[in-house]
Design a protein around this motif. Structure first.
Motif, mmCIF file in Angstrom:
data_model
loop_
_atom_site.group_PDB
_atom_site.id
_atom_site.type_symbol
_atom_site.label_atom_id
_atom_site.label_comp_id
_atom_site.label_asym_id
_atom_site.label_seq_id
_atom_site.Cartn_x
_atom_site.Cartn_y
_atom_site.Cartn_z
ATOM 1 N N PHE A 68 0.742 -1.345 0.021
ATOM 2 C CA PHE A 68 0.080 0.020 0.181
ATOM 3 C C PHE A 68 0.667 1.225 0.051
ATOM 4 O O PHE A 68 1.980 1.401 0.689
ATOM 5 C CB PHE A 68 -1.042 -0.106 1.449
ATOM 6 N N THR A 69 0.267 2.381 -0.634
ATOM 7 C CA THR A 69 1.137 3.577 -0.691
ATOM 8 C C THR A 69 0.261 4.687 -0.258
ATOM 9 O O THR A 69 -0.873 4.853 -1.106
ATOM 10 C CB THR A 69 1.847 3.871 -2.009
ATOM 11 N N ILE A 70 0.292 5.536 0.582
ATOM 12 C CA ILE A 70 -0.519 6.721 0.803
ATOM 13 C C ILE A 70 0.274 7.890 0.146
ATOM 14 O O ILE A 70 1.362 8.077 0.213
ATOM 15 C CB ILE A 70 -0.536 6.876 2.228
ATOM 16 N N SER A 71 -0.514 8.695 -0.287
ATOM 17 C CA SER A 71 -0.340 9.969 -0.949
ATOM 18 C C SER A 71 -1.184 11.094 -0.915
ATOM 19 O O SER A 71 -2.329 10.885 -0.604
ATOM 20 C CB SER A 71 0.116 9.792 -2.231
ATOM 21 N N SER A 72 -0.915 12.398 -1.010
ATOM 22 C CA SER A 72 -1.987 13.307 -1.264
ATOM 23 C C SER A 72 -1.760 14.385 -2.256
ATOM 24 O O SER A 72 -0.700 14.537 -2.795
ATOM 25 C CB SER A 72 -1.678 14.245 0.201
ATOM 26 N N ASP A 73 -2.623 14.994 -2.625
ATOM 27 C CA ASP A 73 -2.922 16.019 -3.459
ATOM 28 C C ASP A 73 -3.417 17.355 -2.890
ATOM 29 O O ASP A 73 -4.444 17.443 -2.777
ATOM 30 C CB ASP A 73 -3.776 15.847 -4.710
ATOM 31 N N ASN A 74 -2.432 18.220 -2.345
ATOM 32 C CA ASN A 74 -2.577 19.305 -1.388
ATOM 33 C C ASN A 74 -3.490 20.198 -2.190
ATOM 34 O O ASN A 74 -4.477 20.584 -1.373
ATOM 35 C CB ASN A 74 -1.392 19.848 -0.784
ATOM 36 N N ALA A 75 -3.330 20.375 -3.386
ATOM 37 C CA ALA A 75 -4.247 21.574 -4.221
ATOM 38 C C ALA A 75 -5.610 21.133 -4.106
ATOM 39 O O ALA A 75 -6.455 22.135 -4.137
ATOM 40 C CB ALA A 75 -3.654 21.858 -5.666
ATOM 41 N N LYS A 76 -5.764 19.692 -4.092
ATOM 42 C CA LYS A 76 -7.448 19.348 -4.192
ATOM 43 C C LYS A 76 -7.773 18.791 -2.732
ATOM 44 O O LYS A 76 -8.987 17.946 -2.388
ATOM 45 C CB LYS A 76 -7.408 18.125 -5.075
ATOM 46 N N ASN A 77 -7.109 19.097 -1.714
ATOM 47 C CA ASN A 77 -7.378 18.476 -0.274
ATOM 48 C C ASN A 77 -7.677 17.006 -0.234
ATOM 49 O O ASN A 77 -8.768 16.784 0.277
ATOM 50 C CB ASN A 77 -8.398 19.369 0.321
ATOM 51 N N THR A 78 -6.991 16.131 -0.946
ATOM 52 C CA THR A 78 -7.314 14.953 -1.166
ATOM 53 C C THR A 78 -6.184 14.002 -0.917
ATOM 54 O O THR A 78 -5.073 14.249 -1.253
ATOM 55 C CB THR A 78 -7.816 14.450 -2.713
ATOM 56 N N VAL A 79 -6.515 12.674 -0.042
ATOM 57 C CA VAL A 79 -5.444 11.892 0.185
ATOM 58 C C VAL A 79 -5.951 10.606 -0.484
ATOM 59 O O VAL A 79 -7.011 10.094 -0.749
ATOM 60 C CB VAL A 79 -5.605 11.771 1.667
ATOM 61 N N PHE A 80 -4.788 9.892 -0.869
ATOM 62 C CA PHE A 80 -4.989 8.452 -1.783
ATOM 63 C C PHE A 80 -4.623 7.510 -0.930
ATOM 64 O O PHE A 80 -3.589 7.470 -0.437
ATOM 65 C CB PHE A 80 -4.423 8.685 -3.195
ATOM 66 N N LEU A 81 -4.949 6.120 -1.142
ATOM 67 C CA LEU A 81 -4.632 4.983 -0.822
ATOM 68 C C LEU A 81 -4.349 4.088 -1.996
ATOM 69 O O LEU A 81 -5.414 3.656 -2.259
ATOM 70 C CB LEU A 81 -5.273 4.420 0.399
ATOM 71 N N GLN A 82 -3.424 3.855 -2.633
ATOM 72 C CA GLN A 82 -2.971 2.825 -3.605
ATOM 73 C C GLN A 82 -2.997 1.435 -3.136
ATOM 74 O O GLN A 82 -1.767 1.407 -2.373
ATOM 75 C CB GLN A 82 -1.722 3.293 -4.399
ATOM 76 N N MET A 83 -3.492 0.494 -3.384
ATOM 77 C CA MET A 83 -3.617 -0.807 -2.775
ATOM 78 C C MET A 83 -3.131 -1.848 -3.846
ATOM 79 O O MET A 83 -3.843 -1.926 -4.811
ATOM 80 C CB MET A 83 -4.961 -1.047 -1.972
#
Length: 119
Positions: A68-83
């Motif tokens: 799993f990898t967690i990341s964020s797109d701060n401009a869109k205030n969004t956090v992702f979880l790639q599984m």
């Protein structure tokens, strides 16, 4: 206050990949650490991963490390979880969370999104 909305859950087969998204809104979002928890039927909610908006520090539970990898797109205030390389034991409701202090008792939770991995 902070509002969190998860999306991206679904039914997949073992070995497949899935990406979850958490859209955050509210005030002073930069002061919160973001993370993902999960809860399987009959089990307690467990920590999966966490990230700072700066992205300089991330944490992973041993059970998902390397997959799993967690990341964020701060401009869109969004956090992702790639599984990736999903396993049946990954089946659970996944929750996005935000805390201003520590992860012992996060102040905000999303509604959760179901992830089901078949064998």
């Amino acid at each position: 206050q902070v509002q969190l909305v998860e999306s991206g859950g679904g039914l997949v087969q073992a070995g497949d990949s899935l990406r979850l998204s958490c859209a955050a809104s509210g005030r002073a979002l930069s002061s919160y650490r973001m993370g993902w928890f999960r809860q399987a039927p009959g089990k307690e909610r467990e920590f999966v991963t966490a990230i700072r908006w700066s992205g300089d520090i991330t944490y992973y539970a041993d059970s998902v490390k390397g997959r799993f990898t967690i990341s964020s797109d701060n401009a869109k205030n969004t956090v992702f979880l790639q599984m990736n390389s999903l396993k049946p034991e990954d089946t659970a409701v996944y929750y996005c969370a935000a805390t201003r202090t520590n992860w012992s008792n996060p102040g905000y939770w999303g509604q959760g999104t179901q992830v089901t991995v078949s064998s």
